[in-house]
Design an enzyme around this catalytic site. Structure first.
Site, PDB file in Angstrom:
ATOM      1  N   GLY A   1       0.768  -1.247  -0.003  1.00  0.00           N
ATOM      2  CA  GLY A   1       0.194  -0.102   0.074  1.00  0.00           C
ATOM      3  C   GLY A   1       0.592   1.372   0.233  1.00  0.00           C
ATOM      4  O   GLY A   1       0.528   2.112   0.756  1.00  0.00           O
TER       5      GLY A   1
ATOM      6  N   ALA B   1       1.657   3.610  -2.067  1.00  0.00           N
ATOM      7  CA  ALA B   1       1.260   4.606  -2.821  1.00  0.00           C
ATOM      8  C   ALA B   1       0.081   5.241  -2.025  1.00  0.00           C
ATOM      9  O   ALA B   1      -0.489   6.380  -2.267  1.00  0.00           O
ATOM     10  CB  ALA B   1       0.677   4.336  -4.310  1.00  0.00           C
TER      11      ALA B   1
ATOM     12  N   GLY C   1       1.473   5.087   3.445  1.00  0.00           N
ATOM     13  CA  GLY C   1       2.639   4.893   2.808  1.00  0.00           C
ATOM     14  C   GLY C   1       3.543   6.114   2.484  1.00  0.00           C
ATOM     15  O   GLY C   1       4.630   6.452   2.815  1.00  0.00           O
TER      16      GLY C   1
ATOM     17  N   ASN D   1     -10.528  -8.544   2.216  1.00  0.00           N
ATOM     18  CA  ASN D   1      -9.017  -8.823   2.690  1.00  0.00           C
ATOM     19  C   ASN D   1      -8.410  -9.939   2.852  1.00  0.00           C
ATOM     20  O   ASN D   1      -7.370 -10.031   2.781  1.00  0.00           O
ATOM     21  CB  ASN D   1      -9.241  -7.919   4.308  1.00  0.00           C
ATOM     22  CG  ASN D   1      -9.350  -6.333   3.951  1.00  0.00           C
ATOM     23  OD1 ASN D   1      -8.374  -5.776   3.751  1.00  0.00           O
ATOM     24  ND2 ASN D   1     -10.319  -5.887   4.182  1.00  0.00           N
TER      25      ASN D   1
ATOM     26  N   ASP E   1      -3.154   3.581  19.194  1.00  0.00           N
ATOM     27  CA  ASP E   1      -4.132   3.489  20.176  1.00  0.00           C
ATOM     28  C   ASP E   1      -3.390   3.964  21.309  1.00  0.00           C
ATOM     29  O   ASP E   1      -3.854   4.898  22.284  1.00  0.00           O
ATOM     30  CB  ASP E   1      -5.120   2.268  20.343  1.00  0.00           C
ATOM     31  CG  ASP E   1      -5.673   1.917  18.882  1.00  0.00           C
ATOM     32  OD1 ASP E   1      -6.435   2.616  18.396  1.00  0.00           O
ATOM     33  OD2 ASP E   1      -5.344   0.835  18.263  1.00  0.00           O
TER      34      ASP E   1
ATOM     35  N   HIS F   1      -8.123  -3.589  17.646  1.00  0.00           N
ATOM     36  CA  HIS F   1      -7.946  -2.278  17.201  1.00  0.00           C
ATOM     37  C   HIS F   1      -9.274  -2.211  16.608  1.00  0.00           C
ATOM     38  O   HIS F   1      -9.591  -1.954  15.217  1.00  0.00           O
ATOM     39  CB  HIS F   1      -6.785  -2.292  16.014  1.00  0.00           C
ATOM     40  CG  HIS F   1      -6.762  -0.910  15.306  1.00  0.00           C
ATOM     41  ND1 HIS F   1      -6.563   0.286  16.020  1.00  0.00           N
ATOM     42  CD2 HIS F   1      -7.076  -0.592  14.185  1.00  0.00           C
ATOM     43  CE1 HIS F   1      -6.808   1.123  15.233  1.00  0.00           C
ATOM     44  NE2 HIS F   1      -7.095   0.843  13.834  1.00  0.00           N
TER      45      HIS F   1
HETATM   46  P1  NAI Z   1      -5.375   4.499   1.345  1.00  0.00           P
HETATM   47  O1  NAI Z   1      -6.697   3.957   0.756  1.00  0.00           O
HETATM   48  O2  NAI Z   1      -4.606   5.758   1.215  1.00  0.00           O
HETATM   49  O3  NAI Z   1      -4.035   3.437   0.985  1.00  0.00           O
HETATM   50  C1  NAI Z   1      -4.083   2.131   0.747  1.00  0.00           C
HETATM   51  C2  NAI Z   1      -3.165   1.581  -0.414  1.00  0.00           C
HETATM   52  O4  NAI Z   1      -3.146   0.055  -0.468  1.00  0.00           O
HETATM   53  C3  NAI Z   1      -3.807   2.037  -1.964  1.00  0.00           C
HETATM   54  O5  NAI Z   1      -2.802   2.797  -2.418  1.00  0.00           O
HETATM   55  C4  NAI Z   1      -4.023   0.804  -2.559  1.00  0.00           C
HETATM   56  O6  NAI Z   1      -3.703   0.880  -3.791  1.00  0.00           O
HETATM   57  C5  NAI Z   1      -3.040  -0.200  -1.479  1.00  0.00           C
HETATM   58  N1  NAI Z   1      -3.314  -1.572  -1.797  1.00  0.00           N
HETATM   59  C6  NAI Z   1      -4.896  -2.050  -1.810  1.00  0.00           C
HETATM   60  N2  NAI Z   1      -4.793  -3.365  -2.012  1.00  0.00           N
HETATM   61  C7  NAI Z   1      -3.411  -3.838  -2.144  1.00  0.00           C
HETATM   62  C8  NAI Z   1      -2.667  -4.950  -2.330  1.00  0.00           C
HETATM   63  N3  NAI Z   1      -3.218  -6.222  -2.442  1.00  0.00           N
HETATM   64  N4  NAI Z   1      -1.356  -4.979  -2.223  1.00  0.00           N
HETATM   65  C9  NAI Z   1      -0.741  -3.857  -1.901  1.00  0.00           C
HETATM   66  N5  NAI Z   1      -1.423  -2.554  -2.090  1.00  0.00           N
HETATM   67  C10 NAI Z   1      -2.704  -2.605  -1.749  1.00  0.00           C
HETATM   68  O7  NAI Z   1      -5.285   3.918   3.013  1.00  0.00           O
HETATM   69  P2  NAI Z   1      -4.515   4.436   4.093  1.00  0.00           P
HETATM   70  O8  NAI Z   1      -4.984   5.736   4.802  1.00  0.00           O
HETATM   71  O9  NAI Z   1      -2.845   4.560   3.670  1.00  0.00           O
HETATM   72  O10 NAI Z   1      -4.715   3.387   5.145  1.00  0.00           O
HETATM   73  C11 NAI Z   1      -3.924   1.935   4.832  1.00  0.00           C
HETATM   74  C12 NAI Z   1      -4.666   1.115   5.837  1.00  0.00           C
HETATM   75  O11 NAI Z   1      -4.430   1.346   7.473  1.00  0.00           O
HETATM   76  C13 NAI Z   1      -6.346   1.061   6.059  1.00  0.00           C
HETATM   77  O12 NAI Z   1      -6.736  -0.381   6.135  1.00  0.00           O
HETATM   78  C14 NAI Z   1      -6.412   2.032   7.231  1.00  0.00           C
HETATM   79  O13 NAI Z   1      -8.124   1.305   7.741  1.00  0.00           O
HETATM   80  C15 NAI Z   1      -5.347   1.295   8.125  1.00  0.00           C
HETATM   81  N6  NAI Z   1      -5.236   1.903   9.372  1.00  0.00           N
HETATM   82  C16 NAI Z   1      -4.723   1.366  10.588  1.00  0.00           C
HETATM   83  C17 NAI Z   1      -4.532   2.126  11.860  1.00  0.00           C
HETATM   84  C18 NAI Z   1      -4.284   1.241  12.812  1.00  0.00           C
HETATM   85  O14 NAI Z   1      -4.202   1.701  13.781  1.00  0.00           O
HETATM   86  N7  NAI Z   1      -4.112  -0.133  12.891  1.00  0.00           N
HETATM   87  C19 NAI Z   1      -4.622   3.324  11.772  1.00  0.00           C
HETATM   88  C20 NAI Z   1      -4.828   4.186  10.542  1.00  0.00           C
HETATM   89  C21 NAI Z   1      -5.121   3.546   9.343  1.00  0.00           C
END
Ligand code: NAI
Length: 328
Positions: free
Chosen positions: A11, A13, A17, A105, A159, A187
């Protein structure tokens, strides 16, 4: 000169990231003297955007960055990987049921687990950030039977950091005055931030606060629903703070917790505190010699018990749902 550590970010991009890669490349993930080689995994449509980020990484001329590879193939991305940051996930979109979300997922984390199993370095450490993080980590872990289960973790450090900051504000102290804070469970909004074992300048935090109504009606919901509050305010979900927490999680894992302190991470349960064995649930953990270990022997009162149980019940439901879908 040391051989570079292979760090794979999925992810790459996405918005986390973008906040994460520059800090990895500048030495914050592993330490200021450890060179890294980055591997970026994206879906085909986002490879070009990842290439753009790689161009910017080049333009920083980071002394510790010894190379960047970009791919849309999981096998290539995880070949020889030492640290895997699984950030890319399928977000919940409007009208999507939980089953659909878990299934989408599963389609990501099952092949990634298999690729880690096939090609990762012997010392591989995996942090799952992409939501639902605990259950995505469980899926990946179950498809990597040759990797010790303890190497798969999910992130609750954001968190944890949110809870540190809220508590410090309430008491007018510095975050460095607080020790032994714990996030228990999933989470998700059911997580339980625990102040009954936390210490503030040597006093139990719940006693220092001495305000049960604040603890129940303010502190716990503020921490647990912070993600939604950020979206509401920013118009986008937490990114820089999530990237920062991922950096903290791996740095602590590799470099250890301070004596007399612990942190929070979702790790594979050994049955401690009544959490079913094998679930990936958040616990108080110390790190020593590059291993996260669950802090043992804490007394859990009825208030904490009920909240831990509720969050763990949600994890059991998620596990059963992915089992029913044939994902584990
Ligand atoms: P985003 O939507 O900006 O980026 C996600 C990226 O993952 C996109 O560029 C997409 O093309 C890529 N992606 C999708 N499927 C993929 C695959 N099979 N292989 C490689 N890349 C793939 O989302 P963001 O804001 O960067 O968040 C990413 C994740 O982190 C989300 O699931 C979000 O819910 C989670 N998150 C978790 C937190 C935690 O505390 N555990 C806190 C904040 C976000």
């Amino acid at each position: 000169t040391r051989t570079p550590v292979n760090v794979t970010v999925t992810g790459a991009a996405g918005q986390i990231g973008y906040a994460l890669l520059f800090r990895i490349a500048s030495g914050h993930l592993l330490g200021p003297d450890v060179p890294v080689r980055l591997r970026l995994l994206e879906i085909p449509q986002a490879v070009k955007a990842a290439e753009g980020t790689a161009m910017e990484l080049d333009d920083c001329a980071f002394p510790l960055l010894s190379g960047i590879d970009i791919t849309d193939d999981a096998k290539t991305a995880f070949d020889g990987v030492n640290v895997a940051l699984l950030v890319g996930a399928r977000p919940r979109t409007k009208g999507m049921e939980r089953g659909d979300l878990l299934e989408a997922n599963g389609g990501i984390f099952k092949p990634q687990g298999e690729a880690i199993n096939a090609g990762a370095a012997d010392d591989v450490r995996v942090l799952v950030v992409g939501n639902p993080a605990n259950t995505n980590a469980l899926i990946a872990q179950r498809h990597a039977p040759d990797v010790p289960a303890e190497r798969f973790t999910a992130m609750t450090r954001l968190d944890h950091n949110r809870a540190l900051s809220q508590l410090a504000k309430k008491l007018g102290v510095s975050v460095t005055d607080i020790r032994k804070l714990t996030i228990w469970g999933n989470h998700s909004a059911t997580q339980y931030p625990d102040l009954f074992h936390a210490e503030v300048n040597g006093r139990i935090a719940a006693e220092a606060v001495n305000d049960q109504a604040w603890l129940e009606n303010d502190f716990i919901p503020t921490v647990a629903k912070r993600g939604a509050a950020i979206i509401e305010a920013r118009g986008a979900s937490s990114a820089a703070s999530a990237a920062n927490a991922a950096i903290d999680h791996v740095f602590t894992w590799v470099n250890g917790t301070a004596e007399g302190d612990w942190t929070s991470a979702a790790v594979v349960s050994d049955g401690s505190y009544g959490v079913p064995e094998g679930l990936i649930s958040s616990f108080p953990v110390t790190s020593k010699g590059g291993r996260y270990e669950i802090v043992q022997g804490l007394e859990i009162d009825d208030f904490s018990r009920a909240r831990i149980d509720a969050s763990v019940a949600e994890l059991v439901e998620e596990r059963d749902a992915v089992k029913a879908l044939g994902l584990i």
